[in-house]
Motif scaffolding. Sequence first.
Motif, PDB file in Angstrom:
ATOM      1  N   ILE B 150      47.806  43.298  56.736  1.00 52.12           N
ATOM      2  CA  ILE B 150      48.143  41.957  56.251  1.00 52.12           C
ATOM      3  C   ILE B 150      48.377  41.024  57.433  1.00 52.12           C
ATOM      4  CG2 ILE B 150      49.773  40.638  54.855  1.00 52.12           C
ATOM      5  CD1 ILE B 150      50.154  43.102  53.155  1.00 52.12           C
ATOM      6  N   ASN B 185      57.032  34.623  56.093  1.00 55.95           N
ATOM      7  CA  ASN B 185      56.571  35.637  55.156  1.00 55.95           C
ATOM      8  C   ASN B 185      56.587  37.038  55.726  1.00 55.95           C
ATOM      9  OD1 ASN B 185      55.225  34.996  52.381  1.00 55.95           O
ATOM     10  ND2 ASN B 185      54.980  33.184  53.640  1.00 55.95           N
ATOM     11  N   ILE B 188      59.316  39.313  54.647  1.00 56.20           N
ATOM     12  CA  ILE B 188      59.226  39.533  53.205  1.00 56.20           C
ATOM     13  C   ILE B 188      58.081  40.495  52.897  1.00 56.20           C
ATOM     14  CG2 ILE B 188      58.947  38.414  50.966  1.00 56.20           C
ATOM     15  CD1 ILE B 188      59.942  35.835  52.220  1.00 56.20           C
ATOM     16  N   ILE B 189      56.939  40.271  53.564  1.00 55.89           N
ATOM     17  CA  ILE B 189      55.787  41.142  53.338  1.00 55.89           C
ATOM     18  C   ILE B 189      56.128  42.562  53.767  1.00 55.89           C
ATOM     19  CG2 ILE B 189      53.442  41.655  54.106  1.00 55.89           C
ATOM     20  CD1 ILE B 189      52.992  38.646  54.339  1.00 55.89           C
ATOM     21  N   PHE B 191      59.026  44.044  54.024  1.00 56.93           N
ATOM     22  CA  PHE B 191      59.972  44.631  53.083  1.00 56.93           C
ATOM     23  C   PHE B 191      59.285  45.027  51.789  1.00 56.93           C
ATOM     24  CE2 PHE B 191      63.677  45.452  50.712  1.00 56.93           C
ATOM     25  CZ  PHE B 191      63.589  44.772  49.507  1.00 56.93           C
ATOM     26  N   SER B 192      58.411  44.142  51.287  1.00 59.83           N
ATOM     27  CA  SER B 192      57.782  44.438  49.999  1.00 59.83           C
ATOM     28  C   SER B 192      56.812  45.608  50.124  1.00 59.83           C
ATOM     29  CB  SER B 192      57.064  43.205  49.451  1.00 59.83           C
ATOM     30  OG  SER B 192      55.937  42.895  50.234  1.00 59.83           O
ATOM     31  N   VAL B 193      56.145  45.710  51.290  1.00 57.39           N
ATOM     32  CA  VAL B 193      55.201  46.820  51.450  1.00 57.39           C
ATOM     33  C   VAL B 193      55.964  48.141  51.580  1.00 57.39           C
ATOM     34  CG1 VAL B 193      53.458  47.805  52.965  1.00 57.39           C
ATOM     35  CG2 VAL B 193      53.364  45.409  52.395  1.00 57.39           C
ATOM     36  N   TRP B 195      58.801  48.775  50.178  1.00 60.46           N
ATOM     37  CA  TRP B 195      59.241  48.987  48.800  1.00 60.46           C
ATOM     38  C   TRP B 195      58.116  49.611  47.996  1.00 60.46           C
ATOM     39  CZ3 TRP B 195      63.649  46.792  46.142  1.00 60.46           C
ATOM     40  CH2 TRP B 195      63.537  46.769  44.746  1.00 60.46           C
ATOM     41  N   TRP B 196      56.920  49.023  48.159  1.00 60.70           N
ATOM     42  CA  TRP B 196      55.758  49.469  47.413  1.00 60.70           C
ATOM     43  C   TRP B 196      55.411  50.897  47.781  1.00 60.70           C
ATOM     44  CZ3 TRP B 196      51.179  50.109  50.397  1.00 60.70           C
ATOM     45  CH2 TRP B 196      49.996  50.341  49.674  1.00 60.70           C
ATOM     46  N   LEU B 199      57.922  53.369  46.391  1.00 62.13           N
ATOM     47  CA  LEU B 199      57.878  53.369  44.932  1.00 62.13           C
ATOM     48  C   LEU B 199      56.783  54.285  44.411  1.00 62.13           C
ATOM     49  CD1 LEU B 199      59.459  51.666  42.874  1.00 62.13           C
ATOM     50  CD2 LEU B 199      57.503  50.170  42.767  1.00 62.13           C
ATOM     51  N   HIS B 200      55.642  54.222  45.094  1.00 59.90           N
ATOM     52  CA  HIS B 200      54.478  54.857  44.511  1.00 59.90           C
ATOM     53  C   HIS B 200      54.158  56.232  45.069  1.00 59.90           C
ATOM     54  CE1 HIS B 200      53.089  51.549  41.987  1.00 59.90           C
ATOM     55  NE2 HIS B 200      53.623  50.782  42.907  1.00 59.90           N
TER      56      HIS B 200
ATOM     57  N   PRO C 167      47.659  36.700  51.868  1.00 60.26           N
ATOM     58  CA  PRO C 167      48.748  37.469  52.495  1.00 60.26           C
ATOM     59  C   PRO C 167      50.121  37.029  52.022  1.00 60.26           C
ATOM     60  CG  PRO C 167      47.173  36.774  54.151  1.00 60.26           C
ATOM     61  CD  PRO C 167      46.803  36.079  52.896  1.00 60.26           C
ATOM     62  N   MET C 168      50.274  35.712  51.795  1.00 61.95           N
ATOM     63  CA  MET C 168      51.589  35.228  51.370  1.00 61.95           C
ATOM     64  C   MET C 168      51.905  35.649  49.947  1.00 61.95           C
ATOM     65  SD  MET C 168      52.028  31.540  53.152  1.00 61.95           S
ATOM     66  CE  MET C 168      50.721  30.627  52.375  1.00 61.95           C
ATOM     67  N   VAL C 170      51.137  38.583  48.616  1.00 63.24           N
ATOM     68  CA  VAL C 170      51.269  40.039  48.476  1.00 63.24           C
ATOM     69  C   VAL C 170      52.646  40.463  47.956  1.00 63.24           C
ATOM     70  CG1 VAL C 170      51.454  42.140  49.858  1.00 63.24           C
ATOM     71  CG2 VAL C 170      49.433  40.723  50.037  1.00 63.24           C
ATOM     72  N   PRO C 171      53.757  39.914  48.472  1.00 61.25           N
ATOM     73  CA  PRO C 171      55.049  40.348  47.934  1.00 61.25           C
ATOM     74  C   PRO C 171      55.198  40.073  46.442  1.00 61.25           C
ATOM     75  CG  PRO C 171      55.371  39.169  49.987  1.00 61.25           C
ATOM     76  CD  PRO C 171      53.937  39.009  49.620  1.00 61.25           C
ATOM     77  N   ILE C 174      53.338  42.658  44.570  1.00 63.19           N
ATOM     78  CA  ILE C 174      53.989  43.967  44.594  1.00 63.19           C
ATOM     79  C   ILE C 174      55.182  43.997  43.654  1.00 63.19           C
ATOM     80  CG2 ILE C 174      55.365  45.494  46.057  1.00 63.19           C
ATOM     81  CD1 ILE C 174      53.475  44.846  48.336  1.00 63.19           C
ATOM     82  N   PHE C 175      56.032  42.956  43.717  1.00 63.82           N
ATOM     83  CA  PHE C 175      57.219  42.955  42.870  1.00 63.82           C
ATOM     84  C   PHE C 175      56.845  42.806  41.405  1.00 63.82           C
ATOM     85  CE2 PHE C 175      59.490  43.286  46.519  1.00 63.82           C
ATOM     86  CZ  PHE C 175      59.616  42.156  47.301  1.00 63.82           C
ATOM     87  N   GLN C 185      57.353  53.479  33.325  1.00 62.51           N
ATOM     88  CA  GLN C 185      57.821  54.830  33.636  1.00 62.51           C
ATOM     89  C   GLN C 185      59.244  55.068  33.172  1.00 62.51           C
ATOM     90  OE1 GLN C 185      57.242  54.842  37.810  1.00 62.51           O
ATOM     91  NE2 GLN C 185      55.024  54.808  37.624  1.00 62.51           N
TER      92      GLN C 185
END
Lengths: 208, 255, 220
Positions: B150, B185, B188-189, B191-193, B195-196, B199-200, C167-168, C170-171, C174-175, C185
């Motif tokens: 990313i 970003n 944030i990106i 952290f979210s990745v 998390w992702w 999670l999976h 890219p911006m 993506v979060p 995901i959420f 689930q």
Amino acid sequence: MTQGLSARALGCVRAGRPVFSGLSFDAAPGEVVQVRGANGSGKSSLLRLLCGLLPPARGSVHWHGRPVAPGNAALAAEAAYMAHASGMHGELSVNENLRFALQLAGGDTTAAHVAEVLQRLQLGAQQHRPVHRLSQGQQRRLALARVLLSRRTLWLLDEPCAGLDTQGDAAFAQCLAEHVARGGIAVVTTHHAIDTGTACTRTLDMDQ
Amino acid sequence: MDTLQRVDATAAPRGTGRRGWRRLAAPLVFHAWAGRALPWFAGLAAVLAVAGLYVGFAVAPTDRQQGEVYRIIFIHVPAAWMSMFIYLVAAGHAAIGLAFHTRLSPLMARAVAPTGALFTVIALWTGAAWGKPTWGAWWVWDARLTSELILLFLYLGYLGLVSAIDDPRRADRGGAIVLLAGVVNVPIIYFSVQWWNTLHQGASVSLTAAPAMAHTMLAGMLLMALACWAYSIAVALARVRCLIVEREALARQWS
Amino acid sequence: MLVAIPIIGREVRLASRRPMDALSALFFFVAVGSLFPLGVGPDAALLTAIGPGVVWVAALLAVLISLHRLFLPDLEDGTLEQLLLAPRSLTGIVGAKVVAHWLVTCLPLVIVAPLMGLQFGLLPQAVGVLLLSLLLGTPTLVLLGALGAALTLGLRGNVLLALIVLPMCVPVLIFGSGAVSSTQQGLQAGPHLSLLGACLLVAGVLCPWATGAALRLAVE
């Protein structure tokens, strides 16, 4: 000068290329400045500098003695700008476009006044027509109607007579004369001289 | 009707009277300084790179689990560090350029960004090369590698935008906005990745080095990181000199 | 605040005059969502597993292709200059345009999304969370997309817009899809939805202001 518009040593750059430099002039209330010049001499760029859409590369613009920066609210509240594009959406009717433009910029939205101005500019019968059905000259008159109804002191008009017939030219000249008689200022780019009767008119030649 | 004549402008004096470091803010002064500094940084980069590669490939011991393949971290990790660091540097220049209207800052951001993109590609490439023998797949959607991917898009977006806009002022300021939006970003990106990822899939396949690193491994990585840093500076100085020459040529048209 | 009403009214009126333009995002959304089962096969378990992600990606792409209609018509007919010159807060004007665009483009998506969720075999509570996540997430996508659209306004090609915006986003992706997957689930969706809300707040505060700055640059 403390009243009106003045430009000091203005320089303009478009896309990295210099267009003009060292431009200065004054316009007091009640005056019309007609800007003449060849294509590409920077007439439209000058208007954009004056209304604040384009920041000057050199020099400054002053309104009522105070310097004006792009996005300045003081000038925005008192200037009306008419660009090459009419600022009207083709899908909306004449009335709808006017109403939106005046609500946005603040102006006279009284139905009677709107109808009167449209009648004067020979658009009375077109009130409910979508703008894309109007001819170019009619669209120019619509843009002029917006300027008239916005009740602003400073008019910055870019080729207002483009596509107008002789009737339209005369109507525009009369509107312009009335505007400056009320103490307004107008800076107009044009290819031919506009007859403004007894109004004080100065010419700014961009080619020198 | 009187005709208004155009008045010739009195030429504004060039920036004078700044002392010390602040003189370098003028592009022409920086151009000369960069020309003198460039060979030093290039030499430093070469020396550090040789030292780092020697430590990494000759001195550091063989890893018990991964064998010789692990040595690719000596390129992968410094490249990943630099890719993120350079983005922060570019965003810093962007912020300074927007806030203080300095002429040099947008040029510096443009100069460092391609090197950052290059390091991102190197990090991704070496990450894949490491992943194949270690975990059997070229790409494992690890949180770090995905974030690097990313980051590459963020770099490409910035580079694409500044090269697509002709007007220098719009390109500089638009590019600065993209960099600043990106830097906000990035955490944030990331952290979210993360998390992702958790999670999976349960298994944490992390491409960071093994927990206990021998001192020599750490030294090797640090040397390579410094070599990349010196290289980045050298290349950025070279690039910014070209950009300064281009811009000054445009500005000369005034006089 | 008051400037929002004429702007939103104008956009809704324009959408009603040209419904095909406004609904193109919706058609794209449904098309993408229908192509995935055709691509991966009708295995119900597989479709249920990929369902949340597919619906969310389809929504993201639908928003992306609708972005050219946000500022480009205004640039072309001169309305954008008048918007910039109006004696109103530019941030407010941009916010109003974003709200209007969301109403015209994303509200149909959000309404149709539960149907797609059922197509992919999601549980009823997961479909509910899908609806909620799209309600929270699509405004953020439009806000981020508006920034990208303003930065690339007038430039040829659409790839640059996608490259800057994706890219911006993506979060949010995901959420959003994470919220639905969790519910599917049997887990809590609360954390995901809170994060979506936080993204919306941050984007709502920062994006209109940055977009206004980018619009001024585009008009220069």
